[in-house]
Design a protein around this motif. Structure first.
Motif, short mmCIF file in Angstrom:
data_model
loop_
_atom_site.label_atom_id
_atom_site.label_comp_id
_atom_site.label_asym_id
_atom_site.label_seq_id
_atom_site.Cartn_x
_atom_site.Cartn_y
_atom_site.Cartn_z
N THR A 121 0.83 -1.22 0.00
CA THR A 121 0.00 0.00 0.00
C THR A 121 0.85 1.25 0.00
OG1 THR A 121 -1.63 -1.20 1.29
CG2 THR A 121 -1.82 1.20 1.28
N MET A 122 1.75 1.36 0.96
CA MET A 122 2.54 2.60 1.10
C MET A 122 3.70 2.67 0.12
SD MET A 122 0.83 4.24 3.13
CE MET A 122 1.87 5.65 3.44
N GLY A 123 4.39 1.54 -0.06
CA GLY A 123 5.54 1.57 -0.97
C GLY A 123 5.13 1.96 -2.37
N ILE B 53 12.21 -2.28 -4.55
CA ILE B 53 12.75 -3.57 -4.08
C ILE B 53 11.63 -4.33 -3.36
CG2 ILE B 53 14.38 -4.65 -2.49
CD1 ILE B 53 15.93 -3.37 -4.66
N GLU B 54 11.47 -5.60 -3.74
CA GLU B 54 10.54 -6.45 -2.99
C GLU B 54 11.24 -7.76 -2.63
OE1 GLU B 54 6.48 -5.69 -1.67
OE2 GLU B 54 7.89 -7.33 -1.53
N ARG B 55 10.49 -8.65 -1.98
CA ARG B 55 11.12 -9.85 -1.41
C ARG B 55 11.57 -10.83 -2.48
NH1 ARG B 55 6.64 -11.71 2.76
NH2 ARG B 55 5.30 -10.71 1.22
N PHE C 250 6.71 -4.50 6.17
CA PHE C 250 5.79 -4.80 7.27
C PHE C 250 6.18 -4.04 8.55
CE2 PHE C 250 3.83 -7.56 4.58
CZ PHE C 250 4.52 -8.74 4.26
N GLU C 251 5.18 -3.71 9.33
CA GLU C 251 5.39 -2.96 10.58
C GLU C 251 5.86 -3.92 11.67
OE1 GLU C 251 5.54 0.08 10.90
OE2 GLU C 251 4.64 0.92 12.69
N GLU C 252 6.99 -4.53 11.43
CA GLU C 252 7.56 -5.46 12.41
C GLU C 252 9.02 -5.13 12.58
OE1 GLU C 252 4.65 -8.84 10.57
OE2 GLU C 252 6.78 -9.36 10.84
N VAL D 208 11.67 -7.38 10.86
CA VAL D 208 11.73 -7.25 9.39
C VAL D 208 12.43 -5.96 9.00
CG1 VAL D 208 10.32 -7.04 7.30
CG2 VAL D 208 9.61 -8.62 9.12
N LYS D 209 12.08 -4.88 9.72
CA LYS D 209 12.68 -3.58 9.37
C LYS D 209 14.17 -3.57 9.66
CE LYS D 209 8.48 -0.71 9.79
NZ LYS D 209 8.14 -0.58 8.38
N ARG D 210 14.55 -4.13 10.79
CA ARG D 210 15.99 -4.11 11.12
C ARG D 210 16.77 -4.92 10.10
NH1 ARG D 210 16.25 -5.03 17.33
NH2 ARG D 210 16.22 -2.92 18.15
N THR E 160 12.78 5.47 7.06
CA THR E 160 11.73 4.51 7.35
C THR E 160 10.38 5.19 7.32
OG1 THR E 160 10.78 2.97 8.98
CG2 THR E 160 11.95 4.88 9.86
N ASN E 161 9.36 4.48 6.86
CA ASN E 161 8.00 5.03 6.79
C ASN E 161 7.15 4.49 7.94
OD1 ASN E 161 5.69 6.33 5.52
ND2 ASN E 161 5.02 4.27 4.93
N THR E 162 7.79 4.01 8.98
CA THR E 162 7.03 3.38 10.05
C THR E 162 6.01 4.32 10.67
OG1 THR E 162 7.14 2.13 12.10
CG2 THR E 162 8.65 4.00 11.90
P1 NAD Z 1 1.77 -3.66 3.17
O1 NAD Z 1 1.62 -4.95 3.87
O2 NAD Z 1 0.73 -3.18 2.25
O3 NAD Z 1 3.14 -3.67 2.32
C1 NAD Z 1 4.34 -4.11 2.89
C2 NAD Z 1 5.16 -4.65 1.75
O4 NAD Z 1 6.50 -4.91 2.21
C3 NAD Z 1 4.65 -5.96 1.17
O5 NAD Z 1 4.42 -5.79 -0.22
C4 NAD Z 1 5.77 -6.96 1.42
O6 NAD Z 1 5.93 -7.87 0.38
C5 NAD Z 1 6.97 -6.03 1.51
N1 NAD Z 1 8.09 -6.59 2.25
C6 NAD Z 1 8.05 -7.24 3.42
N2 NAD Z 1 9.29 -7.61 3.79
C7 NAD Z 1 10.14 -7.17 2.81
C8 NAD Z 1 11.53 -7.21 2.58
N3 NAD Z 1 12.33 -7.83 3.44
N4 NAD Z 1 12.04 -6.64 1.49
C9 NAD Z 1 11.24 -6.05 0.60
N5 NAD Z 1 9.90 -5.97 0.74
C10 NAD Z 1 9.36 -6.52 1.84
O7 NAD Z 1 2.04 -2.58 4.30
P2 NAD Z 1 1.82 -0.97 4.19
O8 NAD Z 1 0.43 -0.64 4.60
O9 NAD Z 1 2.31 -0.52 2.89
O10 NAD Z 1 2.77 -0.43 5.36
C11 NAD Z 1 4.14 -0.43 5.16
C12 NAD Z 1 4.77 0.47 6.21
O11 NAD Z 1 4.19 1.78 6.09
C13 NAD Z 1 4.50 0.02 7.66
O12 NAD Z 1 5.64 0.32 8.43
C14 NAD Z 1 3.34 0.92 8.08
O13 NAD Z 1 3.33 1.17 9.48
C15 NAD Z 1 3.68 2.19 7.34
N6 NAD Z 1 2.54 3.06 7.12
C16 NAD Z 1 1.33 2.54 6.75
C17 NAD Z 1 0.26 3.41 6.51
C18 NAD Z 1 -1.07 2.87 6.05
O14 NAD Z 1 -2.08 3.61 6.13
N7 NAD Z 1 -1.12 1.66 5.55
C19 NAD Z 1 0.42 4.80 6.67
C20 NAD Z 1 1.67 5.28 7.01
C21 NAD Z 1 2.72 4.43 7.23
#
Ligand code: NAD
Ligand code: T1G
Length: 650
Positions: free
Chosen positions: A299-301, A318-320, A377-379, A382-384, A402-404
């Motif tokens: 969603t955010m990326g 970049i994705e997994r 992911f908000e974990e 994973v982020k580290r 970071t967009n956490t």
């Molecule tokens: P999401 O689940 O939609 O997307 C996360 C993506 O990260 C997935 O496509 C996954 O495949 C990818 N990913 C996971 N591990 C990876 C890795 N090791 N390398 C590359 N890609 C990897 O999550 P989201 O809603 O996009 O949220 C992402 C971050 O943005 C979180 O930290 C969240 O807190 C933050 N955020 C979310 C919102 C929101 O409204 N959704 C708003 C602001 C910030």
């Protein structure tokens, strides 16, 4: 250079305004223009005048810093009337923007020429006022009532070619504007002069046009006073004699000038202009960003990648793994396809945006990026792990962001070899649309890294606000307080639907409960569960009761409300009433204004705590967060402005 200077090109006088930064119509400038008109009329050798501006733009409007004070003579309508009555024709030569009073001065000239990328407009309603110097009266006489209504009630400018097509500009010129305007003046002298705008006839639309416009504006600008007043001024302009219409417009302008909505919108205007260049970063050069990387195409990326592409930056996504890469690129493509469908982009522009983004699972592709934004992911684990990879895959001088939303950026930065390059860049969903960007430095963040965050915001057209580190930074922390306040009212027996209706009346697109149903109750629930697991004191909320009962919002057919299958209309839920009944201790009803008052006070109280803790630097920043991140009605100014926490209006 004097504020107004006069040069001669043969029998053409060239009047040049020089009042940086945007040639705003200060009292001194109005006085100087009046004197210039007298001087030229008294000079028998002058047959016409060209009005030019030095610097980056034509006159950008009245000097909004004078708005908080009583109007000083000479008043703009009088200055314009004097130019219009000049014995020799004036030609306005427009570059940059001719806005508000700037366009009004140009309309008082006999002719207007402009360079192709110039724009003209009447943005007064965006400041809670209406044009005060003939904008709603001369525009319909030159461009017709329909165009005048569009310009005056939306505040949106139009480019020179469109302005020419509707009759506001006489010619779009190329090359040197000064020379082209002088040539235009010379040519005009060889032909019969058209009458001044004030003396031109105008077609009168039938009454149904006006009622239709009223309904459209009341829907589009719900709660705002100025757009409907601007419509009334244009109607008066086409139905009443010129002088009556001018008097009506001036009276309306003066009445609105001192209104609460005008004060609120001026407050936001200045807060937005100060936001991208914070004083504490003056003189700190940002790092150049020519190529960017985004980690995570969810969603955010995807939204962040789209925003970077909208700003023309090449992006490496970049994705997994390759399958996730394909999904991520498809997510970005869907964003641009939606923009094409809405007419925001052409097919070619969407194709160009996609051509500038490459997707891969191989971090080696990040070797030459200047900035990487992580949105995985908000974990914390994973982020580290991601940042450990980035530390080796990217250049040591690349900015790592970071967009956490809720994790502590300091915990993510632990162990980075160069934490001076680390920063939080908290985008809001959808990241390519929402203007707010919370910039969250960690203690080690270098000043140039922080300055790069602000420079990136500028290039993305975002409104940057620096936030200190706490749970939810500024916006989500206030959101939590707002929601807790709403639940406290429910516990007192105030109806859920009454609370939502009150906040919609106040000016939000939707109330706190409707919004949760739309976004999903589980996001905040998971965040609370995470806090509980981490041992942080997190009291049970009514929302927890609903989520545990499987009610996560529209996506599960019900949350705070029930929804008929396939419908989005919220229906008060008996199930919800039963689920929360044990926690409802009263049967209170409150007037809508009292509900809104209480909840805005809760937001402002949290804002005051955020300021006291140094999480926010200015009360204005908190207002910008609420307006640009959470839909707080702009014409209210924000919770801090409303509660008087912001200094005197400029
Ligand atoms: P999401 O689940 O939609 O997307 C996360 C993506 O990260 C997935 O496509 C996954 O495949 C990818 N990913 C996971 N591990 C990876 C890795 N090791 N390398 C590359 N890609 C990897 O999550 P989201 O809603 O996009 O949220 C992402 C971050 O943005 C979180 O930290 C969240 O807190 C933050 N955020 C979310 C919102 C929101 O409204 N959704 C708003 C602001 C910030
Ligand atoms: N008055 C005073 N200062 C102004 C100003 C104005 N109208 N417009 C901009 N500034 C300042 C701004 O605060 C900043 O200052 C600097 O100029 C650069 O601005 C009678 C009553 C013109 C498109 O609403 O839309 O006319 O921070 O960063 O991005 O009927 O400014 O550098 O000290 O925005 O290049 C109508 C508002 C007034 C135009 C330029 N006019 N301005 O954008 O620069 S009401 C407006 C803009 C009126 C009449 C009525 C933009 C811009 P500082 P900036 P920019």
């Amino acid at each position: 250079m004097p504020i107004v200077s006069i040069a001669r090109e043969g029998d053409i006088a060239v009047v040049t305004i020089d009042n940086p930064p945007v040639n705003a119509l200060s009292q001194a400038l109005r006085q100087a223009l009046l004197e210039a008109a007298e001087t030229l009329d008294a000079d028998p050798d002058v047959r016409a005048a060209v009005l030019l501006c030095a610097g980056r733009t034509f006159i950008a409007g009245a000097d909004v810093t004078e708005f908080g004070k009583p109007p000083q003579p000479p008043h703009l309508p009088d200055v314009i009337a004097r130019i219009e009555a000049a014995a020799k024709p004036w030609v306005a030569a427009i570059h940059g923007s001719a806005l508000g009073g700037g366009l009004e001065v140009a309309l008082g000239c006999r002719f207007r020429v402009a360079v192709a990328d110039a724009s003209v407009g009447l943005p007064e309603v965006t400041l809670g006022i209406v044009p005060g110097a003939g904008g709603t009266v001369r525009t319909p006489r030159l461009a017709g009532a329909v165009a005048a209504v569009e310009l005056a009630t939306t505040g949106k400018p139009v480019r020179a070619p469109k302005a020419r097509d509707i009759g506001l500009v006489d010619a779009v010129v190329g090359g040197d504007l000064r020379a082209a305007a002088i040539a235009f003046a010379r040519e005009a002298l060889g032909k019969p002069l058209p009458g001044p705008a004030s003396r031109r006839a105008v077609e009168v639309p039938d009454p149904a046009f006006w009622t239709g416009q009223e309904a459209a504006i009341a829907k589009r600008a719900r709660g705002e006073i100025a757009p409907l007043k601007a419509l009334a001024c244009v109607r008066h302009a086409v139905e009443a004699p010129f002088d009556d219409a001018m008097a009506f417009e001036r009276e309306t302008f003066l009445a609105l000038r001192g209104s609460a909505q005008a004060a609120a919108l001026r407050h936001v205007f200045f807060a937005e202009r100060a936001a991208p260049r914070p004083a504490h970063l003056a003189g700190v050069a940002p790092l150049p960003v020519r190529r960017a990387g985004v980690i995570g195409g969810g969603t955010m990326g995807a939204g962040i990648a789209a925003a970077l592409r909208d700003a023309g930056l090449p992006v490496t996504l970049i994705e997994r793994d390759e399958e996730a890469v394909a999904r991520g690129l498809a997510n970005v493509g869907a964003i641009f396809e939606g923009a094409v469908k809405r007419g925001r982009l052409t097919d070619a522009q969407a194709a160009d945006r996609m051509a500038g983004i490459s997707g891969t699972a191989d971090h080696a592709a990040l070797a030459d990026v200047d900035l990487v934004i992580e949105a995985v992911f908000e974990e914390i684990g994973v982020k580290r792990a991601v940042f450990a990879q980035l530390a080796t895959a990217c250049r040591p001088d690349a900015v790592l962001a970071t967009n956490t939303s809720y994790l502590d950026p300091r915990a993510i930065a632990v162990g980075l070899p160069n934490p001076g390059r680390f920063i939080g860049l908290h985008f809001f969903s959808p990241a390519n649309i929402m203007k707010l960007l919370e910039i969250v430095p960690v203690p080690e963040t270098a000043p140039e890294t922080l300055a790069t965050g602000f420079a990136l915001a500028r290039s993305l057209g975002k409104v940057p606000v620096q936030a200190g580190i706490c749970e939810g930074f500024i916006g989500n922390r206030i959101l939590k307080r707002y929601r807790a306040g709403a639940e406290a009212l429910v516990r007192r027996g105030v109806a859920i639907a009454a609370i939502d209706a009150a906040m919609r009346d106040f000016g939000f697109a939707m109330g706190p409960f409707e919004a949760q149903d739309l976004g999903g109750l589980d996001i905040a629930f998971l965040q609370r569960e995470g806090a509980r697991a981490a041992g942080r004191d997190t009291p049970e909320t009514l929302g927890d009761i609903l989520v545990r009962a499987g009610r996560k919002g529209q996506k599960t057919g019900g949350g705070w409300y029930d929804y008929a299958p396939g419908e989005r209309k919220p229906l008060p839920s008996v199930t919800v009433a039963e689920l929360i009944a044990p926690a409802v201790a009263g049967g209170e009803t409150l007037p809508r204004a009292a509900i809104a008052d209480y909840l805005v006070a809760e937001m402002a109280a949290e804002g005051a705590a955020i300021l006291a803790e140094g999480i926010a630097r200015r009360p204005e920043d908190i207002d910008l967060v609420e307006i640009h991140g959470y839909g707080f009605p702009r014409w209210r100014g924000g919770p801090m402005h409303l509660r008087g926490a912001v200094g005197t209006q400029r």
